[in-house]
Write an enzyme that holds these catalytic residues in place. Sequence first.
Site: not given
Length: 398
Positions: A147-148, A150, A176, A253, A256, A282, A377
């Site tokens: 949450e925004p 939490h 998010w 979670l 994931a 290079r 996560e």
Amino acid sequence: MSEGARRSLPPFDPADPLGIDDLLAPDDLAVRTTVRQWAATRVLPHIADWYERGELPGIRELARELGSLGALGMSLTGYGCTGASAVQYGLACLELEAADSGIRSLVSVQGSLAMYAIHRFGSEEQKERWLPPMAAGEIIGCFGLTEPDHGSDPAAMRTYAKRDGSDWVLTGRKMWITNGSVAGVAVVWARTDEGIRGFVVPTDTPGFSAPEIRHKWSLRASVTSELVMDEVRLPADAVLPEVTGLRGPLSCLSHARYGIVWGSMGAARACFESALEYAGSREQFGRPIGGFQLTQAKLADMAVELHKGVLLAHHLGMRMDAGTLRPEQVSFGKLNNVREAIEICRTARTILGANGISLEYPVMRHATNLESVLTYEGTVEMHQLVLGKALTGIDAFR
């Protein structure tokens, strides 16, 4: 060692210096090859442009293609899911994140969060309704926990569901949320008078909206949204019946996070390979920079951490397949591998010099993506505390 034994040794492979491929079965290698080829064809030619534009065009088409590969809900069984091993799922995550963290996030949220929650805690009716089209990529799912206000403390969430007759009325906000604005279904966790419950929410339900979050400097080729529930009315059978409390979302979670243990090594591998190739081509002071001791030291250190991380991921995958993987072990892997992947990316950037910040190379894109992977996560601090509690027996979260 006899002279004959020495002659029988396989050649040293810079791409697999520890011979980890010897641990993989033919089916494992086939999964890896299939996903790697798909990513090379469908993602790598376009990803720099998508990242620069800050969008993931054609996400629904990509989801259907991933579904046809069997990559969605890959380690789940039945309902159109592949039923692959945990190691095979991990290898797929590694190859997807070697292309871009946003693509792996699409797959992780779909399979390891939204589908996993329904598969493990849903009713038979919920499974039959949602899992087959989600496995096929015909419906995209999202997972609403953060949450925004939490994130690391989900027990303090404010999203609330109250009973109204036989219905539930859901109100709150989530933040998010990967896939949010393109999802056809959302698994949303909320407080109730009975404890924390999960709800399967069709996103066309009145009162539900998912405004997309813009102006990100990480995971730019990924759809990230807010979820807004304004008195969303749901039938009684919208609730996940098989779990109450934080055990539900935390187990999702953990699943994931396991994918991230592998996926982060994909981002690291892409950066290492880019640095190794660049060091060989290079030239400075009349020779390739790969011929200088400091550059070789960097490459050696990067290779050590990369392949240690892959070994760790494989070990955890074997434990998951055996049914012996603990959440603390997943925290161990997530904490180590993402942290080391970021360091590999940063070291690769130094080898590429100014070219390291260009989107012509993957290094800066992976580095910025991994800053998000480091946080979602479970932040570094949360995983340190999980391990600290496991080591000492003392809970230091509060």
